[in-house]
Scaffold this motif. Structure first.
Motif, PDB file in Angstrom:
ATOM      1  N   ASP A 135     -10.144   8.989 -14.274  1.00 62.86           N
ATOM      2  CA  ASP A 135     -11.044   8.386 -13.298  1.00 62.86           C
ATOM      3  C   ASP A 135     -12.492   8.431 -13.783  1.00 62.86           C
ATOM      4  OD1 ASP A 135      -8.890   7.903 -11.660  1.00 62.86           O
ATOM      5  OD2 ASP A 135      -9.233   9.648 -10.375  1.00 62.86           O
ATOM      6  N   ALA A 136     -12.862   9.509 -14.461  1.00 64.17           N
ATOM      7  CA  ALA A 136     -14.237   9.651 -14.958  1.00 64.17           C
ATOM      8  C   ALA A 136     -14.562   8.611 -16.022  1.00 64.17           C
ATOM      9  CB  ALA A 136     -14.448  11.046 -15.521  1.00 64.17           C
ATOM     10  N   LEU A 137     -13.556   8.160 -16.762  1.00 64.97           N
ATOM     11  CA  LEU A 137     -13.788   7.133 -17.781  1.00 64.97           C
ATOM     12  C   LEU A 137     -14.132   5.783 -17.165  1.00 64.97           C
ATOM     13  CD1 LEU A 137     -10.874   7.934 -20.261  1.00 64.97           C
ATOM     14  CD2 LEU A 137     -13.299   8.506 -20.529  1.00 64.97           C
ATOM     15  N   ASP A 138     -13.739   5.625 -15.916  1.00 67.70           N
ATOM     16  CA  ASP A 138     -13.958   4.349 -15.223  1.00 67.70           C
ATOM     17  C   ASP A 138     -15.255   4.400 -14.422  1.00 67.70           C
ATOM     18  OD1 ASP A 138     -13.372   1.768 -14.465  1.00 67.70           O
ATOM     19  OD2 ASP A 138     -12.163   2.382 -12.743  1.00 67.70           O
TER      20      ASP A 138
ATOM     21  N   ASP B  99     -18.921  -1.201 -29.099  1.00 64.31           N
ATOM     22  CA  ASP B  99     -18.745   0.199 -29.513  1.00 64.31           C
ATOM     23  C   ASP B  99     -18.353   1.078 -28.332  1.00 64.31           C
ATOM     24  OD1 ASP B  99     -19.324  -0.420 -32.129  1.00 64.31           O
ATOM     25  OD2 ASP B  99     -21.426   0.171 -32.001  1.00 64.31           O
ATOM     26  N   ASP B 100     -18.958   0.775 -27.177  1.00 66.46           N
ATOM     27  CA  ASP B 100     -18.588   1.537 -25.971  1.00 66.46           C
ATOM     28  C   ASP B 100     -17.105   1.315 -25.637  1.00 66.46           C
ATOM     29  OD1 ASP B 100     -21.145   2.495 -25.677  1.00 66.46           O
ATOM     30  OD2 ASP B 100     -21.747   0.948 -24.235  1.00 66.46           O
ATOM     31  N   LEU B 101     -16.685   0.079 -25.727  1.00 70.99           N
ATOM     32  CA  LEU B 101     -15.290  -0.239 -25.424  1.00 70.99           C
ATOM     33  C   LEU B 101     -14.345   0.437 -26.415  1.00 70.99           C
ATOM     34  CD1 LEU B 101     -15.675  -4.038 -24.619  1.00 70.99           C
ATOM     35  CD2 LEU B 101     -15.038  -2.244 -22.991  1.00 70.99           C
ATOM     36  N   ARG B 102     -14.757   0.459 -27.691  1.00 71.33           N
ATOM     37  CA  ARG B 102     -13.932   1.114 -28.697  1.00 71.33           C
ATOM     38  C   ARG B 102     -13.787   2.603 -28.405  1.00 71.33           C
ATOM     39  NH1 ARG B 102     -10.142  -0.403 -32.491  1.00 71.33           N
ATOM     40  NH2 ARG B 102      -9.931   1.311 -33.971  1.00 71.33           N
ATOM     41  N   SER B 103     -14.883   3.257 -28.032  1.00 67.04           N
ATOM     42  CA  SER B 103     -14.849   4.686 -27.689  1.00 67.04           C
ATOM     43  C   SER B 103     -14.000   4.925 -26.445  1.00 67.04           C
ATOM     44  CB  SER B 103     -16.276   5.207 -27.463  1.00 67.04           C
ATOM     45  OG  SER B 103     -17.040   5.122 -28.651  1.00 67.04           O
ATOM     46  N   LEU B 104     -14.123   3.999 -25.492  1.00 64.59           N
ATOM     47  CA  LEU B 104     -13.343   4.127 -24.260  1.00 64.59           C
ATOM     48  C   LEU B 104     -11.856   3.984 -24.568  1.00 64.59           C
ATOM     49  CD1 LEU B 104     -13.337   4.377 -21.171  1.00 64.59           C
ATOM     50  CD2 LEU B 104     -13.567   1.881 -21.047  1.00 64.59           C
ATOM     51  N   TRP B 105     -11.506   3.053 -25.427  1.00 61.70           N
ATOM     52  CA  TRP B 105     -10.103   2.840 -25.799  1.00 61.70           C
ATOM     53  C   TRP B 105      -9.529   4.085 -26.467  1.00 61.70           C
ATOM     54  CZ3 TRP B 105      -7.508   2.420 -30.564  1.00 61.70           C
ATOM     55  CH2 TRP B 105      -6.208   1.904 -30.492  1.00 61.70           C
TER      56      TRP B 105
END
Length: 247
Positions: A153-156, A166-172
């Motif tokens: 939940d914290a990732l969202d 880059d943010d999306l890559r780290s999130l993935w």
């Protein structure tokens, strides 16, 4: 999500209470039998045997069994059998037949009854250990899954549209780590289930099926893992789609 696991823990606690009561009842029964006077076996012809009523000592044993083992609060609802039937299940057909149709409690017979009662007590003691391990497994799984859910939940914390490539890559990658943690919970739980099968080789059904027959699911941890895994998989696919469309 962990409501299923908490319901399973409640079922384990109820079973543990019943098994503990039976354990203590067999212990009490064995103590009472130990205090009963035994009659020496006689080789004399029947007309020359002790004139006292021959079945009274065994009647005391049966009464003690009823007043201890068959008097636990859940007995009638769980078993509802007769003294003879219960003795046969717990002590075996031969010893039960001797207790029901025998003539006297000899020293050897008394020790056989005590040994059978002690074996029944030890069986409950071993099962209590299994139930303790099951509850510990459930408790750890509930904690681990709750932590994983909170981290997911914290990732969202902000929309995908506001994130850079880059943010999306780290999130993935972070979602992948969460998925690995979920798989770890599942693996530990499966090891526990396999361990139960080794601990209880004489039990005809799976422990989970026995304990959780009245619950909506038979495998509450694995069911919860599957639900959380589905949520993580969906999150990962959403990120992948956004990555594909982000320059």
């Amino acid at each position: 999500m962990t409501d299923r696991i908490e319901a399973a823990r409640a079922a384990v606690a109820e079973e543990r209470s019943c098994v503990r009561a039976e354990h203590d009842a067999f212990e009490a029964f064995e103590r009472r039998v130990a205090d009963f006077s035994a009659v020496a076996a006689s080789t004399s012809p029947p007309l020359l045997t002790d004139p006292q009523p021959t079945g009274r000592s065994l009647e005391r044993v049966r009464s003690a069994y009823e007043e201890t083992v068959m008097s636990v609060p859940h007995y009638q609802a769980e078993y509802g059998d007769t003294v003879a039937e219960s003795l046969a299940v717990e002590f075996g057909e031969d010893l039960a037949a001797a207790l029901v149709g025998g003539t006297a409690l000899t020293p050897e017979f008394r020790e056989a009854v005590r040994a059978a009662a002690d074996a029944a007590r030890q069986e409950r003691e071993e099962f209590l250990g299994v139930l303790d391990r099951e509850d510990a497994s459930l408790a750890r799984a509930a904690t681990d899954l709750a932590e994983v859910r909170a981290d997911l939940d914290a990732l969202d914390d902000r929309p995908l549209s506001d994130r850079t490539f880059d943010d999306l890559r780290s999130l993935w990658e972070a979602v992948g780590d969460v998925e690995a943690r979920i798989e770890g919970v599942a693996m530990r739980r499966q090891e526990t289930i396999r361990g139960h099968r080794g601990d209880l080789p004489g039990v005809p059904t799976d422990l989970a099926e026995y304990l959780y027959a009245d619950l909506p699911v038979r495998y509450p941890v694995l069911s919860s893992v599957a639900d959380l895994g589905t949520a993580v998989d969906r999150a990962g696919r959403r990120i992948e789609r956004r990555l594909a469309s982000t320059p």
